[in-house]
Design a protein around this motif. Structure first.
Motif, PDB file in Angstrom:
ATOM      1  N   TRP A   1       0.813  -1.215   0.000  1.00  0.00           N
ATOM      2  CA  TRP A   1       0.000   0.000   0.000  1.00  0.00           C
ATOM      3  C   TRP A   1       0.848   1.268   0.000  1.00  0.00           C
ATOM      4  O   TRP A   1       0.318   2.362  -0.230  1.00  0.00           O
ATOM      5  N   HIS A   2       2.160   1.132   0.209  1.00  0.00           N
ATOM      6  CA  HIS A   2       3.029   2.304   0.186  1.00  0.00           C
ATOM      7  C   HIS A   2       3.326   2.770  -1.245  1.00  0.00           C
ATOM      8  O   HIS A   2       3.764   3.891  -1.447  1.00  0.00           O
ATOM      9  N   LEU A   3       3.094   1.891  -2.210  1.00  0.00           N
ATOM     10  CA  LEU A   3       3.301   2.230  -3.614  1.00  0.00           C
ATOM     11  C   LEU A   3       1.990   2.735  -4.216  1.00  0.00           C
ATOM     12  O   LEU A   3       0.915   2.322  -3.792  1.00  0.00           O
ATOM     13  N   PRO A   4       2.070   3.613  -5.223  1.00  0.00           N
ATOM     14  CA  PRO A   4       0.832   4.124  -5.824  1.00  0.00           C
ATOM     15  C   PRO A   4       0.049   3.027  -6.550  1.00  0.00           C
ATOM     16  O   PRO A   4       0.622   2.218  -7.277  1.00  0.00           O
TER      17      PRO A   4
ATOM     18  N   GLY B   1      -7.877   3.441  -5.844  1.00  0.00           N
ATOM     19  CA  GLY B   1      -8.361   4.497  -4.960  1.00  0.00           C
ATOM     20  C   GLY B   1      -7.493   4.610  -3.718  1.00  0.00           C
ATOM     21  O   GLY B   1      -6.455   3.968  -3.605  1.00  0.00           O
ATOM     22  N   LEU B   2      -7.938   5.429  -2.780  1.00  0.00           N
ATOM     23  CA  LEU B   2      -7.175   5.635  -1.546  1.00  0.00           C
ATOM     24  C   LEU B   2      -7.238   4.381  -0.676  1.00  0.00           C
ATOM     25  O   LEU B   2      -8.316   3.916  -0.302  1.00  0.00           O
ATOM     26  N   HIS B   3      -6.072   3.875  -0.331  1.00  0.00           N
ATOM     27  CA  HIS B   3      -5.951   2.614   0.394  1.00  0.00           C
ATOM     28  C   HIS B   3      -6.834   2.547   1.644  1.00  0.00           C
ATOM     29  O   HIS B   3      -7.531   1.555   1.861  1.00  0.00           O
ATOM     30  N   GLY B   4      -6.802   3.579   2.463  1.00  0.00           N
ATOM     31  CA  GLY B   4      -7.562   3.563   3.709  1.00  0.00           C
ATOM     32  C   GLY B   4      -9.051   3.334   3.504  1.00  0.00           C
ATOM     33  O   GLY B   4      -9.713   2.705   4.327  1.00  0.00           O
ATOM     34  N   PHE B   5      -9.570   3.819   2.401  1.00  0.00           N
ATOM     35  CA  PHE B   5     -10.998   3.693   2.103  1.00  0.00           C
ATOM     36  C   PHE B   5     -11.343   2.405   1.352  1.00  0.00           C
ATOM     37  O   PHE B   5     -12.441   1.895   1.485  1.00  0.00           O
ATOM     38  N   THR B   6     -10.411   1.916   0.542  1.00  0.00           N
ATOM     39  CA  THR B   6     -10.746   0.820  -0.377  1.00  0.00           C
ATOM     40  C   THR B   6     -10.234  -0.560   0.029  1.00  0.00           C
ATOM     41  O   THR B   6     -10.772  -1.563  -0.422  1.00  0.00           O
ATOM     42  N   HIS B   7      -9.207  -0.631   0.857  1.00  0.00           N
ATOM     43  CA  HIS B   7      -8.612  -1.939   1.127  1.00  0.00           C
ATOM     44  C   HIS B   7      -9.523  -2.915   1.869  1.00  0.00           C
ATOM     45  O   HIS B   7      -9.378  -4.126   1.672  1.00  0.00           O
ATOM     46  N   PRO B   8     -10.491  -2.476   2.684  1.00  0.00           N
ATOM     47  CA  PRO B   8     -11.375  -3.480   3.288  1.00  0.00           C
ATOM     48  C   PRO B   8     -12.154  -4.292   2.253  1.00  0.00           C
ATOM     49  O   PRO B   8     -12.287  -5.518   2.394  1.00  0.00           O
TER      50      PRO B   8
ATOM     51  N   VAL C   1     -16.468  -8.312   9.913  1.00  0.00           N
ATOM     52  CA  VAL C   1     -15.201  -7.935  10.544  1.00  0.00           C
ATOM     53  C   VAL C   1     -14.264  -7.331   9.499  1.00  0.00           C
ATOM     54  O   VAL C   1     -13.707  -6.243   9.699  1.00  0.00           O
ATOM     55  N   ILE C   2     -14.081  -8.026   8.398  1.00  0.00           N
ATOM     56  CA  ILE C   2     -13.150  -7.582   7.361  1.00  0.00           C
ATOM     57  C   ILE C   2     -13.629  -6.272   6.727  1.00  0.00           C
ATOM     58  O   ILE C   2     -12.868  -5.315   6.593  1.00  0.00           O
ATOM     59  N   ARG C   3     -14.884  -6.220   6.362  1.00  0.00           N
ATOM     60  CA  ARG C   3     -15.424  -5.063   5.627  1.00  0.00           C
ATOM     61  C   ARG C   3     -15.484  -3.796   6.469  1.00  0.00           C
ATOM     62  O   ARG C   3     -15.326  -2.693   5.953  1.00  0.00           O
ATOM     63  N   SER C   4     -15.685  -3.931   7.778  1.00  0.00           N
ATOM     64  CA  SER C   4     -15.925  -2.739   8.609  1.00  0.00           C
ATOM     65  C   SER C   4     -14.745  -2.328   9.487  1.00  0.00           C
ATOM     66  O   SER C   4     -14.867  -1.376  10.254  1.00  0.00           O
ATOM     67  N   HIS C   5     -13.603  -2.989   9.381  1.00  0.00           N
ATOM     68  CA  HIS C   5     -12.525  -2.718  10.334  1.00  0.00           C
ATOM     69  C   HIS C   5     -11.968  -1.297  10.267  1.00  0.00           C
ATOM     70  O   HIS C   5     -11.353  -0.841  11.224  1.00  0.00           O
ATOM     71  N   MET C   6     -12.191  -0.573   9.196  1.00  0.00           N
ATOM     72  CA  MET C   6     -11.685   0.800   9.088  1.00  0.00           C
ATOM     73  C   MET C   6     -12.688   1.854   9.556  1.00  0.00           C
ATOM     74  O   MET C   6     -12.425   3.052   9.468  1.00  0.00           O
ATOM     75  N   TRP C   7     -13.831   1.427  10.048  1.00  0.00           N
ATOM     76  CA  TRP C   7     -14.808   2.378  10.551  1.00  0.00           C
ATOM     77  C   TRP C   7     -14.203   3.160  11.703  1.00  0.00           C
ATOM     78  O   TRP C   7     -13.446   2.588  12.481  1.00  0.00           O
TER      79      TRP C   7
END
Length: 168
Positions: A81-84, A89-96, A116-122
């Protein structure tokens, strides 16, 4: 943060992850740095252990297998995720969503593990809140682990304030 688990708890945790954390696909997470100098695999193992510990110590009544397996797979996105990656999209929003798609393609998940997987960035992913106890616990455990890794386990040491005093 590393929870202090008993030997029996460590064995129980390992049992829940047998056939999940030891697959070739899961081991790919060792190739990527998550936060600081911690790999994605190590981070996911920590979040699983913290979640397990919180559930046990606070008597939260979670389905332990779903809690631990969802926690382990919460960052199963399999890229650096450190690479473009503009197409993602933006990793924080899309990676789940990416982690969930990868996990569903390789494992048989139940609804709790999916949440659990889908919502962990809430609350960053505002429209995907935790909808079960397990997801809420993992959301908290992920924040605890990420904060510790980012602030205390950096890949290069911070310069002590005393050495920077007087520099402008």
């Amino acid at each position: 943060m590393q929870p202090n688990l008993t030997q029996e708890e460590t064995q129980c945790l390992a049992g829940y992850l047998t056939g999940w954390a030891d697959t070739a696909e899961a081991l790919q997470m060792q190739q990527y740095i998550q936060h600081g100098n911690v790999t994605t695999y190590e981070h996911c193992m920590r979040v699983a252990a913290i979640s397990f510990w919180l559930n046990r110590r606070l008597n939260l009544g979670c389905d332990e297998a779903s809690l631990v397996r969802g926690a382990f797979l919460h960052d199963f996105y399999l890229y650096d995720w450190h690479l473009p990656h503009p197409e993602m999209g933006l990793h924080g929003f899309t990676h789940p969503a990416t982690a969930l798609a990868n996990a569903e393609a390789r494992y048989s998940l139940n609804d709790r593990e999916r949440n659990v997987i889908r919502s962990h960035m809430w609350p960053l992913t505002l429209l995907t809140p935790p909808r079960c106890r397990e997801a809420a616990v993992v959301c908290v455990a992920d924040k605890l682990s990420s904060t510790t890794e980012t602030l205390l386990e950096r890949s290069r040491p911070l310069v002590p304030a005393a050495q920077t005093a007087g520099r402008h």
